[in-house]
Design an enzyme around this catalytic site. Structure first.
Site, mmCIF file in Angstrom:
data_model
loop_
_atom_site.group_PDB
_atom_site.id
_atom_site.type_symbol
_atom_site.label_atom_id
_atom_site.label_comp_id
_atom_site.label_asym_id
_atom_site.label_seq_id
_atom_site.Cartn_x
_atom_site.Cartn_y
_atom_site.Cartn_z
ATOM 1 N N ARG A 51 30.369 3.930 29.952
ATOM 2 C CA ARG A 51 28.765 3.871 30.508
ATOM 3 C C ARG A 51 28.184 4.965 29.833
ATOM 4 O O ARG A 51 28.829 5.771 28.919
ATOM 5 C CB ARG A 51 28.777 4.170 32.133
ATOM 6 C CG ARG A 51 30.056 5.169 32.468
ATOM 7 C CD ARG A 51 29.742 6.286 33.512
ATOM 8 N NE ARG A 51 28.381 6.850 33.485
ATOM 9 C CZ ARG A 51 28.128 7.952 32.666
ATOM 10 N NH1 ARG A 51 29.229 8.297 31.876
ATOM 11 N NH2 ARG A 51 27.066 8.403 32.685
ATOM 12 N N GLY A 52 26.950 4.892 29.914
ATOM 13 C CA GLY A 52 25.727 5.846 29.354
ATOM 14 C C GLY A 52 25.386 4.998 28.155
ATOM 15 O O GLY A 52 26.088 4.320 27.365
ATOM 16 N N ALA A 53 24.023 5.236 28.184
ATOM 17 C CA ALA A 53 23.201 4.303 26.955
ATOM 18 C C ALA A 53 23.925 4.424 25.625
ATOM 19 O O ALA A 53 24.049 3.546 24.951
ATOM 20 C CB ALA A 53 21.737 4.873 26.810
ATOM 21 N N ARG A 94 25.817 -6.148 28.949
ATOM 22 C CA ARG A 94 24.993 -5.539 30.113
ATOM 23 C C ARG A 94 23.600 -5.612 29.922
ATOM 24 O O ARG A 94 22.950 -4.908 29.193
ATOM 25 C CB ARG A 94 25.237 -3.955 30.315
ATOM 26 C CG ARG A 94 26.796 -3.683 31.074
ATOM 27 C CD ARG A 94 26.831 -2.505 31.439
ATOM 28 N NE ARG A 94 25.816 -2.051 32.579
ATOM 29 C CZ ARG A 94 25.585 -0.908 33.200
ATOM 30 N NH1 ARG A 94 26.362 0.319 32.534
ATOM 31 N NH2 ARG A 94 24.907 -0.448 33.903
ATOM 32 N N GLN A 206 28.207 10.573 39.835
ATOM 33 C CA GLN A 206 28.504 11.088 38.525
ATOM 34 C C GLN A 206 28.359 12.534 38.110
ATOM 35 O O GLN A 206 29.182 12.819 37.056
ATOM 36 C CB GLN A 206 27.338 10.086 37.587
ATOM 37 C CG GLN A 206 27.826 8.823 37.665
ATOM 38 C CD GLN A 206 26.529 7.936 38.625
ATOM 39 O OE1 GLN A 206 26.380 8.607 39.619
ATOM 40 N NE2 GLN A 206 26.244 6.997 38.138
ATOM 41 N N ASP A 247 16.652 7.209 31.594
ATOM 42 C CA ASP A 247 17.297 5.801 31.098
ATOM 43 C C ASP A 247 15.980 5.083 30.287
ATOM 44 O O ASP A 247 16.272 4.317 29.374
ATOM 45 C CB ASP A 247 17.508 5.028 32.404
ATOM 46 C CG ASP A 247 18.819 5.282 32.689
ATOM 47 O OD1 ASP A 247 18.746 6.345 33.526
ATOM 48 O OD2 ASP A 247 19.820 4.647 32.503
ATOM 49 N N ASN A 257 15.050 7.476 35.650
ATOM 50 C CA ASN A 257 16.303 7.877 35.435
ATOM 51 C C ASN A 257 17.053 7.701 36.756
ATOM 52 O O ASN A 257 16.449 7.180 37.624
ATOM 53 C CB ASN A 257 16.067 9.457 35.455
ATOM 54 C CG ASN A 257 17.447 10.078 34.798
ATOM 55 O OD1 ASN A 257 18.277 9.462 34.135
ATOM 56 N ND2 ASN A 257 17.864 11.193 35.508
ATOM 57 N N LYS A 258 18.349 8.121 36.974
ATOM 58 C CA LYS A 258 19.293 8.005 37.987
ATOM 59 C C LYS A 258 18.077 7.927 39.502
ATOM 60 O O LYS A 258 17.492 9.264 39.507
ATOM 61 C CB LYS A 258 20.332 8.937 38.033
ATOM 62 C CG LYS A 258 21.283 8.714 38.974
ATOM 63 C CD LYS A 258 21.942 7.262 39.202
ATOM 64 C CE LYS A 258 22.531 7.089 37.659
ATOM 65 N NZ LYS A 258 22.753 5.627 37.428
#
Lengths: 360, 360
Positions: A51-53, A94, A206, A247, A257-258
Site C-alpha cells: 500500500r502507499g502510492a 487498484r 495506519q 494522496d 489525504n486520509k
C-alpha cells in the site's frame, strides 16, 4: 530504512521475483513475501499487501517487468498477447491509484520504445531489458523523491520540534524514506532531537500500526495518540507543527489525504500552528482545478465494525460495534488550500496557491 | 429506556441488592449484575462496571443505603463504625467523579438527619429508611433531569435534523434518558425523523459500543463514524447541529468532556454549525472559574494499545500498536465557551456566559 538494524525497501526485484514487505502483518510480524509471477504481484496490489502510492507504483512497474521476464514465448505475437494481458491486469489492480497506472504505463512505453529501436538485439529480449531497467528507475525515482523531500523539509525542523502527523506516508508507502516522515528521519539522523505525535488514524490504524513501527525501527522518539487528542495537545502548546502526506493535490492547492487530515488542518489554523503537506510532485494533478472535483472513496463499513490486532500470538479481528449497527467509512477528506501553510515537494516548499510551479 | 422491547434503568435497588447493567460487556452482551453488598457495589464503581456521572452517583447512593440495610449490628457504636467505613469506601471509589461524592454525601446527611430526629423509631432503623429513601430520590432526580433536558432540547430538533454526537451521555450514563441523547429520544418518540452521526470515540469506543447500542434498542436512526470523519461530513453539509454531554462546566461556560469534544466544537464553529452541550445543572461547578482550572485525567496508555471487542463468541482484546510503542491517553479535553452555542440544562438553554444562572 532500518528494520532490526538492517536496511530494507518496501519492494524490490530479485531475478524474476518481486519481493515486498507484507504490510497487513505489521506491526505484529515483519515478513517478506516473494511474488513468483505477475499475477501474484497484481493480487498483492489488489488485496493491499502493498500500500502507499509510491510503493504501489513501483510494485506495478516491477510486476510488468517480471511478466516480461517470465513470459517464455519466443515469438512475437503470443508474447505481445500475454504481456498485454499482464499490462491490463497490473494497471487495473487498484483503480484509484494514479501512481500505479502512471508507473505501469511508463514501463509499457519503455518496452514499446525498445521494440521500435531494437537493432541487433532480439526484440523480446530488448523489451525485457527495457522493462527491468525502467522499473528499477521508477523505484529509484521514488527513493530520490523521498530524499529530496527530506532535504527540503529539514529546514522546518529544529532540535526540540514537536511534530504531529496523521496516517502513514512513510517508507513503507514510498519504497523508501516516504514523504511526511522523510524530513523527520533526516533530522533524526542528523542528531536533531525531534519528537512526533502519531495519530492512531482510524479506522485502519495506519498511524499506530505502520508509522509508529517505522519510527520504532529507526529510533525516532514518538508517542501514539487517539485521533481525538490532537486538539488538546495543540491547546496546551505541545505541537509546534503538523506534517502530513497527500494522496492528490489539486491545481488550487486543495489537498486530498486520509480521513481526519482536514480536522487537524482546521485545528492547526485555529491555534496558529503551521500545517505542512509533504508529497512528491507526482501527487499534484494540474488538471484537477480544486478539491471539489476529487471524488472521495467510500470504503466498506466493515473497516469500522472490526479492528485487527494481535490476541496473544495470533492475528485476529474483533467486532467493536453492535451486531446490527451501521457505519459509514469515507477514506479521504479534502483540506482546502487556505488551511495549508506550505507544501513540501522535491524542489522546495510552495504556498498552496503556487503549487502548479512545482510541476515540471 | 428499552432493551429488547422492555424498559430498564442503568441501576436500581431490589431489597438489599443493587442491580446494575454490566456496561463493559455492551454492546456484545446485555447482562444485569446483582451486587449483594456494598463492597461489591463499590468495586463495580471502581472497575467501571457502571460508568457515567449520574449512574455512578445513583449507584454510590444505593450502595450506602445497601450498607445501612445489610449491616446487621443492633447497637449504635458498631453500626456507626461499619457504616462510616462503607461511606468512605463508596465515596472514594472513583476520586474524580463529583456526582459520586455528592450523592453519597446526600445519603449520609439524610442518615445523620434521621438519627437526630428519630423520635419513636429505633435510630438505626430510622437511618436505614432515610438512606433508602434518599438513594431512591437521587436516582429519581437523575431520571427527571434527563426528562427535563429532553423537553428543553426538543425545540432544537425538527424532522430531518442530522445531529452529530460524541461519546456516550445516554441513559446508561444517567440512570435513564441521559443528557445529550435525551432530546433525540424525545423527538424520536414524538415521530420526528431525526438522524444521528455517532462518533466512535476512541480510545474506549463509547460511541460505537454504547450510544449506538442504545439507539439500536430504541430504534433511533444513526450511523457510526470514525472520529476522523466529522469534519468531512460538516464540509459536505451533512450535519445540522452537534449535541454532546459534559463532565464538568466551569463558571465561565468552558466545558470539560470526553477527549475529542473540543475538536468537534472547533470544526462546528468553522462551519457555522450550532454546537450544543446538554448536561444536568449538577455538572456546573460555579466555584471553578474556567476550564484552565479543570485537571485533565490522564488514563493508562494500555487503553490505546489494546482494543476490546468480540472475536466469534468470546470477548477479548487485541493489541493494535507495536509491542514497544508508547502512547498518551488524556481522557478529557476543555472546550472554551466561545465554541459553545448553548448549554441545554433542565431549566432552559443558556448561553455559556450565562451558565451560572442555571445553578439553583
Amino acid at each position: 530504512m532500518r528494520v532490526r538494524g538492517k536496511n530494507y525497501r518496501a519492494v524490490w526485484m530479485e531475478g524474476g521475483d518481486v519481493v515486498v514487505v507484507n504490510q497487513p502483518l505489521l506491526p505484529h510480524k515483519f515478513e517478506l513475501l516473494r511474488l513468483k509471477n505477475h499475477k501474484q504481484t497484481a493480487e498483492a496490489i489488489r488485496n493491499m499487501t502493498v500500500r502507499g502510492a509510491g510503493t504501489i507504483g513501483a510494485t506495478g512497474a516491477f510486476g510488468l517487468a517480471q511478466a516480461a521476464l517470465n513470459i517464455s514465448e519466443r515469438s512475437m505475437y503470443p508474447f505481445m498477447t500475454r504481456i498485454g494481458k499482464a499490462y491490463a491486469l497490473l494497471r487495473d489492480a487498484r483503480p484509484t491509484a494514479a501512481d500505479l497506472a502512471h508507473a505501469v504505463d511508463r514501463v509499457w512505453f519503455a518496452m514499446a520504445d525498445a521494440l521500435r529501436t531494437s537493432e541487433g538485439v532480439r526484440p523480446i529480449e530488448a523489451m525485457r531489458r527495457a522493462a527491468v531497467g525502467r522499473a528499477n528507475q521508477i523505484a529509484r525515482e521514488y527513493v530520490e523523491r523521498g530524499e529530496s523531500i527530506a532535504r527540503v523539509g529539514l529546514k522546518l525542523l529544529r532540535s526540540g520540534s514537536r511534530i504531529l502527523t496523521h496516517c502513514n506516508a512513510g517508507w513503507l508507502a514510498l519504497v523508501d524514506w516516504g514523504s511526511a516522515p522523510a524530513p523527520i528521519y533526516l533530522a533524526h539522523h542528523k542528531g536533531r532531537k525531534v519528537f512526533v505525535w502519531v495519530d492512531e488514524t482510524r479506522p485502519r490504524n495506519q498511524g499506530a500500526n505502520l508509522t509508529s513501527w517505522e519510527f520504532l525501527q529507526e529510533g525516532v522518539p514518538h508517542k501514539i495518540i487517539a485521533d481525538n487528542a490532537g486538539g488538546l495537545l495543540m491547546q496546551r502548546g505541545l505541537v509546534d507543527l503538523c506534517i502530513v502526506g497527500a494522496d492528490r493535490i489539486a491545481a488550487n492547492g486543495d489537498v486530498a489525504n486520509k480521513i481526519g487530515t482536514y480536522q487537524k488542518a482546521v485545528l492547526a489554523k485555529e491555534h496558529g500552528i503551521p500545517f505542512y503537506v509533504a508529497a512528491p510532485s507526482s501527487t499534484i494533478d494540474p488538471k484537477c482545478p480544486s478539491g471539489a472535483k476529487i471524488p472521495i472513496e467510500e470504503r466498506s463499513e466493515e473497516e469500522m465494525h472490526f479492528v485487527w490486532g494481535k490476541d496473544g500470538s495470533k492475528l485476529t479481528k474483533v467486532r467493536v460495534s453492535p451486531e446490527r449497527a451501521r457505519a459509514v467509512n469515507p477514506a479521504f477528506d479534502i483540506t482546502p488550500a487556505k488551511y495549508v501553510t506550505g507544501i513540501i515537494t522535491e524542489s522546495g516548499v510552495y504556498k498552496p496557491k503556487d503549487i502548479r510551479k512545482a510541476v515540471k
